[in-house]
Write a protein that holds these residues in place. Structure first.
Motif, PDB file in Angstrom:
ATOM      1  N   SER A 101     105.530  25.906 -56.944  1.00 32.99           N
ATOM      2  CA  SER A 101     104.475  24.957 -57.265  1.00 32.99           C
ATOM      3  C   SER A 101     103.093  25.584 -57.277  1.00 32.99           C
ATOM      4  N   SER A 102     102.775  26.363 -56.247  1.00 29.61           N
ATOM      5  CA  SER A 102     101.393  26.818 -56.101  1.00 29.61           C
ATOM      6  C   SER A 102     101.241  28.292 -55.759  1.00 29.61           C
ATOM      7  N   MET A 103     102.342  29.028 -55.640  1.00 26.21           N
ATOM      8  CA  MET A 103     102.352  30.415 -55.198  1.00 26.21           C
ATOM      9  C   MET A 103     101.796  30.556 -53.782  1.00 26.21           C
ATOM     10  N   ALA A 104     102.137  29.628 -52.925  1.00 27.51           N
ATOM     11  CA  ALA A 104     101.741  29.708 -51.524  1.00 27.51           C
ATOM     12  C   ALA A 104     102.581  30.761 -50.808  1.00 27.51           C
ATOM     13  N   PHE A 105     101.948  31.451 -49.854  1.00 26.61           N
ATOM     14  CA  PHE A 105     102.633  32.469 -49.051  1.00 26.61           C
ATOM     15  C   PHE A 105     102.684  31.995 -47.604  1.00 26.61           C
ATOM     16  N   ASP A 106     103.883  31.765 -47.114  1.00 24.29           N
ATOM     17  CA  ASP A 106     104.038  31.361 -45.730  1.00 24.29           C
ATOM     18  C   ASP A 106     103.724  32.538 -44.800  1.00 24.29           C
ATOM     19  N   PRO A 107     103.181  32.270 -43.603  1.00 23.76           N
ATOM     20  CA  PRO A 107     102.829  33.335 -42.654  1.00 23.76           C
ATOM     21  C   PRO A 107     104.065  33.870 -41.940  1.00 23.76           C
ATOM     22  N   THR A 108     104.787  34.737 -42.590  1.00 24.22           N
ATOM     23  CA  THR A 108     106.090  35.186 -42.102  1.00 24.22           C
ATOM     24  C   THR A 108     106.052  35.843 -40.725  1.00 24.22           C
TER      25      THR A 108
END
Length: 472
Positions: free
Chosen positions: A244-251
């Protein structure tokens, strides 16, 4: 068809494909002017009673099928995600079809198995992935899957096996298992929970921050609540570039919580992971050294034609234990000795295509430099487009845009945004897709087609900006 006819039509088709990709695709509408049922109505309702000429088949392809396609290779394709192809990859696909190999076990084709392992290690090196995923590591390794959806499912099955102590069988109780992702994560995750027999009521959607990335504190709270309820948290997906938005989760922060509770951490970087081919974008790999499994798609932004998904795990024993069933007719001394890989144990299907040829052909004949140049160009174009949008009075950028996806919304609200998408697509100025971010409609502009140039983006923007102004 005789060998002589095959040679003739094969040569003709290669010429047709080359001409179409270089000139013909841009002459098509990026999305066809057609309604459901229009294509079928132009074709015979019943199969032929006599063989037809190949020329007749090609005529129908040109006149009926191609004009009715969504043109993913079009320079004005800005929808969903790129699905690029390159000439060496096409030839690798042709060779795979011509050889007719089934790569389900080492014994069914030793060279195909070992080439696949090598290609996973080549890509591991080119992407700068952590050591635990390499085939030569103590516990890890990788395989080529069809799609990231398949990779998510097999990671889930491996996690399920590990969480239940290897007791899961056809009638095993999995009702105590729970998994986690965000609402921005790919729909295949929820589907995987259905297929794995866990059920979507056991999916916890973790709240996100103002950049649409998973909140680690919210993840920790959900895990604590499930543990208190007597449930077993077993699987979490961190997205490195949501659709949807190219969000990057804080892995890294997610991994700390997952490791504390022995939760399998799967990282889904279906499109954006390929950005790591350019060293300056290796930040997309953040936290992978703490992951149990990882997936990315060369068949999106890299130019290896569909289907070619790369899956790695740091725990191959859990994966193989979850998926291995050995009938006598597949037993071999090589596999039993542990000296060879049987890829039938690394995925859902038994039969597998010779997909590694596409990677091998492309990397040997073109190398990685043209891919890096394309990635850099697309990122630069996206940032330039973001500058144009920022100066527009009626359009707003509604999500971070670190790579090649820009999400915008009309200042007049959802109805205006949705109308802009519909009018732009109908006008044929490009193909765009809609998403919803925090309840707000957004127009996605994905810049990733191999043929897209700055001129294409500039012309698209001029027309889109004019349409947005006319709606005010």
């Amino acid at each position: 068809m005789t060998p002589e006819e095959f040679r003739k039509y094969g040569h003709d088709m290669v010429d047709w494909i080359a001409e179409f990709l270089e000139h013909g695709v841009a002459e098509q509408r990026v999305f066809p002017e057609t309604k459901p049922g229009d294509i079928r109505a132009q074709l015979p309702e019943h199969p032929p009673t006599e063989p037809e000429s190949f020329d007749a088949v090609m005529a129908d392809l040109e006149q009926i099928i191609v004009p009715g396609l969504t043109q993913w290779q079009h320079p004005d394709f800005f929808a969903w995600f790129p699905s690029n192809i390159t000439y060496p990859s096409i030839l690798g696909e042709l060779m795979s079809a011509g050889l007719g190999i089934n790569v389900m076990a080492w014994a069914t084709s030793p060279a195909a198995t070992e080439l696949e392992t090598l290609m996973l290690d080549w890509m591991h090196e080119l992407l700068g992935l952590p050591d635990q995923f390499r085939s030569t590591s103590e516990c890890g390794g990788g395989a080529i899957q069809g799609t990231a959806s398949e990779s998510t499912l097999i990671a889930m099955l491996a996690a399920r096996w590990r969480a239940t102590g290897g007791e899961v069988n056809a009638t095993g109780d999995t009702t105590h298992l729970v998994g986690y992702c965000t609402a921005q994560a790919h729909s295949s995750i929820e589907k995987g929970f259905r297929i794995a027999g866990i059920g979507t009521d056991r999916v916890r959607f973790v709240p996100t921050d103002d950049e649409f990335a998973m909140r680690p504190d919210a993840f920790a709270d959900l895990v604590a609540a499930d543990l208190a309820a007597g449930l077993t948290p077993f699987f979490v997906v961190a997205s490195h570039g949501t659709t949807s938005s190219m969000a990057f989760d804080p892995t890294p922060a997610i991994a700390e919580i997952a490791q504390r509770h022995n939760i399998w951490l799967h990282v889904d970087a279906a499109m954006s992971g390929i950005a790591a081919l350019a060293p300056e974008h290796r930040w997309v790999n953040s936290g992978l050294d703490l992951a149990d499994s990882y997936t990315t798609n060369p068949h999106k932004w890299m130019g290896i034609n569909f289907d070619c998904n790369l899956f790695w795990t740091a725990d191959r024993s859990a994966l193989i234990s979850a998926l291995s069933i050995l009938p006598p007719y597949l037993a071999s001394e090589a596999a039993q000795s542990g000296s060879a890989i049987d890829y039938r144990d690394w995925g859902v299907p038994l039969g597998r295509r010779f997909r590694s040829l596409k990677l091998w052909f492309a990397l040997r004949t073109e190398g990685v430099a043209p891919i890096q140049a394309m990635l850099r160009e697309h990122v630069a174009l996206t940032q330039e487009l973001a500058g144009w949008v920022a100066s527009h009075e009626r359009l707003n950028i509604v999500a971070p845009h670190p790579l090649n996806l820009l999400c915008v919304a009309h200042a007049d609200g959802d109805q205006a945004t949705d109308a802009l998408i519909n009018v732009a697509n109908a006008a044929g100025i490009g193909l765009f897709t809609r998403t919803v971010l925090d309840g707000r409609s957004a127009l996605r502009i994905s810049i990733g087609a191999r043929a897209t140039t700055r001129d294409n983006v500039a012309v698209m923007w001029d027309q889109l900006a004019t349409l947005a102004e006319s709606q005010s």
